[in-house]
Write an enzyme that holds these catalytic residues in place. Structure first.
Site, PDB file in Angstrom:
ATOM      1  N   CYS A  70     113.589  35.326  24.598  1.00  0.00           N
ATOM      2  CA  CYS A  70     114.051  35.483  25.983  1.00  0.00           C
ATOM      3  C   CYS A  70     113.895  34.145  26.691  1.00  0.00           C
ATOM      4  CB  CYS A  70     113.304  36.613  26.686  1.00  0.00           C
ATOM      5  SG  CYS A  70     111.542  36.403  26.702  1.00  0.00           S
TER       6      CYS A  70
ATOM      7  N   ASP B  42     111.576  38.990  17.145  1.00  0.00           N
ATOM      8  CA  ASP B  42     111.751  38.847  18.599  1.00  0.00           C
ATOM      9  C   ASP B  42     110.579  37.961  19.027  1.00  0.00           C
ATOM     10  OD1 ASP B  42     112.946  39.358  21.061  1.00  0.00           O
ATOM     11  OD2 ASP B  42     111.559  40.990  21.499  1.00  0.00           O
TER      12      ASP B  42
ATOM     13  N   ARG C 193      97.775  44.948  22.281  1.00  0.00           N
ATOM     14  CA  ARG C 193      99.195  45.221  22.460  1.00  0.00           C
ATOM     15  C   ARG C 193      99.701  46.182  21.373  1.00  0.00           C
ATOM     16  NH1 ARG C 193     102.339  42.067  25.709  1.00  0.00           N
ATOM     17  NH2 ARG C 193     104.080  41.967  24.250  1.00  0.00           N
TER      18      ARG C 193
ATOM     19  N   GLY D 101     110.099  47.991  22.780  1.00  0.00           N
ATOM     20  CA  GLY D 101     111.467  48.269  23.230  1.00  0.00           C
ATOM     21  C   GLY D 101     112.438  48.260  22.058  1.00  0.00           C
ATOM     22  N   LYS D 102     112.386  47.188  21.286  1.00  0.00           N
ATOM     23  CA  LYS D 102     113.353  47.080  20.190  1.00  0.00           C
ATOM     24  C   LYS D 102     112.946  47.986  19.032  1.00  0.00           C
ATOM     25  CE  LYS D 102     114.563  42.604  21.897  1.00  0.00           C
ATOM     26  NZ  LYS D 102     113.403  42.524  22.833  1.00  0.00           N
TER      27      LYS D 102
ATOM     28  N   ALA E 157     106.492  43.067  17.607  1.00  0.00           N
ATOM     29  CA  ALA E 157     107.091  44.319  18.085  1.00  0.00           C
ATOM     30  C   ALA E 157     106.612  44.841  19.432  1.00  0.00           C
ATOM     31  CB  ALA E 157     106.892  45.400  17.028  1.00  0.00           C
ATOM     32  N   ALA E 158     105.397  44.501  19.886  1.00  0.00           N
ATOM     33  CA  ALA E 158     104.879  45.136  21.109  1.00  0.00           C
ATOM     34  C   ALA E 158     105.603  44.601  22.342  1.00  0.00           C
ATOM     35  CB  ALA E 158     103.380  44.866  21.241  1.00  0.00           C
TER      36      ALA E 158
HETATM   37  N1  SAM Z   1     109.926  42.999  20.547  1.00  0.00           N
HETATM   38  C1  SAM Z   1     109.133  43.356  21.705  1.00  0.00           C
HETATM   39  C2  SAM Z   1     109.891  44.388  22.515  1.00  0.00           C
HETATM   40  O1  SAM Z   1     111.130  44.468  22.399  1.00  0.00           O
HETATM   41  O2  SAM Z   1     109.250  45.178  23.226  1.00  0.00           O
HETATM   42  C3  SAM Z   1     108.727  42.153  22.506  1.00  0.00           C
HETATM   43  C4  SAM Z   1     108.009  41.133  21.691  1.00  0.00           C
HETATM   44  S1  SAM Z   1     107.387  39.747  22.587  1.00  0.00           S
HETATM   45  C5  SAM Z   1     108.808  38.873  22.991  1.00  0.00           C
HETATM   46  C6  SAM Z   1     106.663  38.775  21.332  1.00  0.00           C
HETATM   47  C7  SAM Z   1     105.419  39.353  20.700  1.00  0.00           C
HETATM   48  O3  SAM Z   1     104.969  38.429  19.694  1.00  0.00           O
HETATM   49  C8  SAM Z   1     104.254  39.560  21.640  1.00  0.00           C
HETATM   50  O4  SAM Z   1     103.861  40.908  21.646  1.00  0.00           O
HETATM   51  C9  SAM Z   1     103.144  38.659  21.093  1.00  0.00           C
HETATM   52  O5  SAM Z   1     101.855  39.250  21.165  1.00  0.00           O
HETATM   53  C10 SAM Z   1     103.552  38.471  19.646  1.00  0.00           C
HETATM   54  N2  SAM Z   1     103.004  37.215  19.054  1.00  0.00           N
HETATM   55  C11 SAM Z   1     102.296  36.253  19.651  1.00  0.00           C
HETATM   56  N3  SAM Z   1     101.937  35.294  18.778  1.00  0.00           N
HETATM   57  C12 SAM Z   1     102.422  35.647  17.594  1.00  0.00           C
HETATM   58  C13 SAM Z   1     102.378  35.086  16.294  1.00  0.00           C
HETATM   59  N4  SAM Z   1     101.767  33.915  16.052  1.00  0.00           N
HETATM   60  N5  SAM Z   1     102.966  35.755  15.300  1.00  0.00           N
HETATM   61  C14 SAM Z   1     103.594  36.927  15.537  1.00  0.00           C
HETATM   62  N6  SAM Z   1     103.690  37.499  16.743  1.00  0.00           N
HETATM   63  C15 SAM Z   1     103.101  36.881  17.763  1.00  0.00           C
END
Ligand code: SAM
Length: 458
Positions: free
Chosen positions: A231, A178, A139, A115-116, A111-112
């Protein structure tokens, strides 16, 4: 930095020379700027203030801007009146259009910075709950700050591995993934993404996405909706991830109702089994590269809803005296439940208060509902989150309307003069938007704006 050679070669092969070249050229162009307005905090006046240039056609509250303002120096930004969100990614709201999101329990698994999450929070409304999870603790704090500012009071922020949420089996009406990805769609906005890309990263991301999707599917109830997005453009992380999920879950997936996009928007539609997929290419749509797909878990999928056994009791219900004092501060106290976690008092919408308690007894919940503040001698010292809360009772304390310069001083944590303030606690506002609280004692003013949210830019 040039686009990675392996990437250029691949897209020219996959899309053909002409279209591959058009994509690469678009990735070297200036990115558009877009925001999503807060439906309860913004109106048309915000469009003039931000210099809106036109709607993001697939998003209810999305607008392109003529130029990039200095958001950090805009008080409305700090009040959570809008979220600076890339246009294509706002399409998740539209893809969920056929799902029952109002009142739903929505899991946003990655989620970090939020935005969503903030978009889902607006869709879910006070009867619903968004569980916003972020594995990275640092984050997750940023996510919690953005959730506080959005102020819908219907989000719980957790910071754990996806598996811990998969253990809430068949508990969620909607699960959104996401996924962390190789970020090819960000090659324009974020030059660093170009340097970090490699074929190896693509493979690593694909394996990680498989693990996350497995947990997402466990958490989804039969009949519920799965939304998957990245993305990036490569098949392995997009359609490929869905194909591999379908291999694991067999016939448990079914089609979800999705309204077709207007062809003029330039979205490339497709499908993977029952999944409807939307691809956003920057040479076709006004936005960054984005992939999103949606399907349902079949009603026949079976599986009873299960939550892990509680390990502790984190939330203590508020007693009558505390409830009476807290009720003063919210517009609809009968709709809310109050309680304390540590020495901070919180409010939760009644419909989901029990669900939040279940989460807090099991998982690291770092923020939930609305933080109301702390008690000193039976009176509430309000938390800034209460100022941002859309359910705040504006009559609880006097409001002080600040001019732009004073608002910025306040947001920097600097001293402000006593003049616009009444004696005692005041709600500090700019253009009617609540920024936080301050306390006037005679000629002195205590700036109660939290350190963590202060503007640090000179
Ligand atoms: N949904 C967010 C937004 O709209 O603002 C953006 C999310 S970003 C594309 C993907 C997120 O997944 C990152 O914050 C990252 O730290 C987290 N992430 C990284 N490794 C992960 C894992 N193994 N399992 C779950 N989340 C993970």
């Amino acid at each position: 930095m040039p686009l990675p050679a392996g990437f250029v070669e691949r897209v020219r092969h996959e899309l053909g020379q002409a279209e591959g070249r058009a994509l690469c050229e678009a990735l070297d162009a200036v990115p558009p700027v877009s925001v999503r307005l807060h439906p309860a905090k913004s109106d048309e006046r915000m469009l003039g203030r931000l210099g809106a240039a036109g709607r993001v056609p697939w998003s209810e509250q999305g607008w392109y801007l003529e130029a990039r303002p200095q958001f950090t120096l805009d008080a409305a930004f700090h009040a959570g009146a809008y979220y600076v969100q890339e246009a294509a990614s706002q399409a998740v709201g539209r893809l969920l259009g056929g799902a029952q999101t109002r009142g739903a329990r929505i899991l946003d698994l990655c989620a970090a910075p939020g935005g969503k999450t903030t978009l889902y929070a607006s869709l879910a409304g006070p009867e619903g709950l968004v569980v916003a999870n972020e594995i990275d603790r640092r984050r997750a704090q940023v996510l919690a700050d953005n959730v506080r500012k959005w102020g819908t009071g219907n989000v719980a922020v957790t910071t754990c591995e996806p598996r811990a949420l998969g253990d809430f089996e068949a508990w969620f009406d909607v699960v959104a993934v996401d996924a962390p990805c190789s970020g090819e769609g960000m090659f324009r906005k974020d030059q660093a993404a170009r340097g970090e890309w490699s074929e190896g990263i693509v493979r690593l991301c694909a394996a990680r996405q498989d693990a996350i999707l497995t947990e997402a599917w466990r958490a989804l109830r039969p009949g519920g909706t799965l939304l998957y997005s990245t993305c990036t453009f490569n098949r392995d992380e997009d359609e490929g991830a869905l194909e591999r999920l379908l291999e694991r879950i067999g016939d448990e997936a079914a089609e979800a109702p999705v309204e077709a996009p207007d062809p003029a928007w330039g979205i490339v539609e497709g499908c993977v089994g029952p999944f409807r997929t939307w691809r956003f290419y920057p040479h076709r749509t006004v936005g960054e590269g984005f992939f999103a797909a949606v399907a349902r878990k079949s009603f026949d999928a079976g599986g009873r809803s299960r939550t892990p056994r509680a390990r502790r009791q984190v939330i203590a219900p508020a007693d009558r005296a505390a409830t009476a004092e807290l009720s003063r501060w919210v517009a609809e106290p009968e709709q809310m439940r109050f309680g304390a976690a540590g020495d901070t008092l919180y409010g939760w919408y009644a419909a989901q208060a029990e669900a939040v308690r279940t989460l807090a007894d099991t998982l690291p919940v770092i923020y939930s509902g609305v933080a109301l503040g702390q008690f000193f001698k039976g009176r509430l010292k309000p938390d800034a989150a209460l100022a941002f809360f859309t359910g705040l009772n504006r009559g609880a304390v006097p409001s002080a309307e600040l001019d732009d310069q004073t608002a910025l001083r306040y947001l920097r944590g600097q001293p402000v003069g006593p003049e616009p303030l009444a004696e005692g606690i005041n709600l500090m506002c700019a253009s009617g938007l609540a920024l936080g609280f301050a306390k006037r004692i005679g000629r002195r003013v205590n700036n109660l704006y939290p350190d963590s949210l202060r503007i640090r830019m000179k």
